[in-house]
Design an enzyme around this catalytic site. Structure first.
Site, short mmCIF file in Angstrom:
data_model
loop_
_atom_site.label_atom_id
_atom_site.label_comp_id
_atom_site.label_asym_id
_atom_site.label_seq_id
_atom_site.Cartn_x
_atom_site.Cartn_y
_atom_site.Cartn_z
N HIS A 257 1.14 2.33 14.47
CA HIS A 257 0.41 2.89 15.61
C HIS A 257 1.35 3.42 16.70
CE1 HIS A 257 -3.44 1.43 14.05
NE2 HIS A 257 -2.72 0.43 13.59
N SER B 169 -1.87 -3.46 16.18
CA SER B 169 -2.99 -2.61 15.77
C SER B 169 -4.30 -2.94 16.47
CB SER B 169 -3.18 -2.70 14.25
OG SER B 169 -3.40 -4.04 13.86
N LYS C 182 -2.07 7.72 10.35
CA LYS C 182 -2.68 7.60 11.68
C LYS C 182 -2.33 8.85 12.50
CE LYS C 182 -2.80 2.68 10.84
NZ LYS C 182 -4.07 2.65 10.11
C1 LIG Z 1 0.25 -2.18 11.69
C2 LIG Z 1 -0.33 -1.59 10.45
N1 LIG Z 1 0.44 -1.53 9.36
C3 LIG Z 1 -0.01 -1.01 8.22
C4 LIG Z 1 -1.28 -0.48 8.13
C5 LIG Z 1 -1.73 0.06 6.82
O1 LIG Z 1 -1.44 1.42 6.74
P1 LIG Z 1 -2.24 2.31 5.69
O2 LIG Z 1 -3.59 2.54 6.26
O3 LIG Z 1 -1.41 3.55 5.56
O4 LIG Z 1 -2.29 1.53 4.42
C6 LIG Z 1 -2.11 -0.50 9.25
C7 LIG Z 1 -3.48 0.03 9.26
O5 LIG Z 1 -4.11 0.48 8.42
C8 LIG Z 1 -1.63 -1.06 10.43
O6 LIG Z 1 -2.40 -1.13 11.52
#
Ligand SMILES: Cc1ncc(COP(=O)(O)O)c(C=O)c1O
Length: 386
Positions: free
Chosen positions: A209, A181, A242
């Protein structure tokens, strides 16, 4: 209470001194632009990589669902919150990812903190990439398993940890981001998958992502595999917030694993279902992604324009970091870009390791090539040369 407020103020002062205090800033998004602090800025800080959150078909699907089913789901999915759109969304996810089944959670964060403790417990082993997202760490900690970190993308180090610890534990899991990320690089999933098979370790990759962006929109398991035979990752987690432009998290896996999640993952069981409008929006967005893999390739093309212009390592995803070092320097760099009309948020510890505060550029399909060239020029002249 006095002691409580003293505690909070003390913490805040320490964070302020280290330039690590954070607070939300009111930001109104308008496509790829934002209104923020009285200015209109071109944003390179949104994860809406395909700009689908504002797509007419996605918005229309959300409105129609709200009118038909109401705004809130009304209860958890195991009670009455499992509205009819959920089946359609889970089928679409499983089809796109090439798995038997899928299970949708309230968010990507909730997915990982539900999935990992449903599979791992006391006496088990988790080996994770050191740059894994915070929710993987949180899920691992919640599970009660022993946790070991391997150096970023270092399969040799992961193997050394398994060689040392695997036999002392009943079950084991390797966990990693698919696309990282804050760094934008892609995990060595093929090698990790083979390692998993050799040591009887389950592999979880969080493709928050990657979905919609790499592998023709199908994500990082399709980058070095083919559409017919993607890399074998038995636990494919991710988010709908995303590139999909909606909200929610998911796990794509075998039918047996998905059935287990639906009956054991605490964040699935004890949390209200997603609003029908959001589920409908995600269905519409996934349909657009599946039908137009060329469009899904655009954010990566844009990111590569930027890395080529600056002679940086070639982008592997829509995310490009420019590491500046300390938190104050990252904030100053972000201010320079703001003064030139761009929004690029400074990312500071603990989101990234100490000493690696950075600008994180997120490219989307609708960014103009000319704007990217102008952005790169300003970065070259005013940030990299300082
Ligand atoms: C790799 C990764 N996993 C999980 C999440 C969390 O997802 P969410 O925003 O849907 O809670 C994020 C970013 O927010 C992320 O970058």
């Amino acid at each position: 209470m006095r002691s409580l407020d003293d505690f909070a103020c003390g913490k805040l002062e320490a964070l302020e001194r280290a330039r690590l205090r954070r607070s939300p800033v009111v930001t109104a998004r308008d496509g790829i632009f934002v209104e923020r602090g009285g200015r209109r800025l071109l944003s390179f800080s949104c994860n809406d990589y395909l700009n689908l959150s504002g797509h007419p078909a996605v918005i229309k699907a959300a409105i129609t669902a709200a009118e038909r089913y109401g705004v809130g789901a009304g209860a958890s999915r195991l009670v009455t919150g499992n509205h009819p759109l959920y089946d359609e969304l889970e089928d679409a996810l499983a089809r796109l990812k090439g798995t038997e089944a899928a299970c949708v959670f309230g968010s990507g964060y909730l997915a990982n903190i539900g999935i990992i403790p449903a599979l791992m417990g006391d006496g088990d082993l988790i080996v994770l990439d050191e740059l894994s997202h915070a929710c993987i760490y949180a899920g691992a900690k919640l599970s009660g398993a022993s946790v070991h970190r391997y150096r970023h993308c270092d399969v040799g180090h992961a193997e050394a940890l398994l060689a040392e610890h695997r036999t002392a534990h009943a079950r084991a899991l390797i966990a990693t981001d698919g696309v990282f990320s804050m760094d934008g690089d892609i995990a060595p999933l093929n090698a990790l998958s083979q390692l998993g098979n050799r040591y009887d370790v389950w592999l979880l990759a969080d493709d928050a992502h990657g979905l919609g962006v790499v592998g023709g929109g199908r994500g990082s398991t399709f980058v070095n595999g083919s559409a017919r035979s993607p890399i074998d990752v038995p636990l494919q987690a991710g988010t709908l917030s995303k590139a999909v432009g909606a909200y929610g998290g998911y796990l794509c896996a075998s039918q047996a694993v998905i059935d287990l999640m639906r009956t054991r993952a605490r964040t699935f069981i004890y949390s209200t279902g997603l609003p029908p409008a959001i589920v409908a929006a995600a269905i519409a967005a996934l349909d657009l992604i599946e039908r137009d893999p060329a469009y899904a390739g655009e954010p990566l093309r844009k990111a590569r324009l930027f890395t080529r212009a600056l002679n940086l390592p070639e982008a592997q995803s829509a995310i490009v970091p420019v590491i500046v070092g300390d938190a104050g320097a990252a904030l100053a760099a972000s201010d320079i870009l703001r003064d030139n009309g761009f929004l690029v948020i400074a990312i500071r510890p603990p989101t990234v390791p100490t000493g690696t505060a950075r600008l994180r550029f997120a490219f989307t399909a609708l960014h103009e090539d000319g704007d990217i060239a102008r952005l790169a020029e300003i970065v070259r002249q005013q940030i990299l040369r300082r």
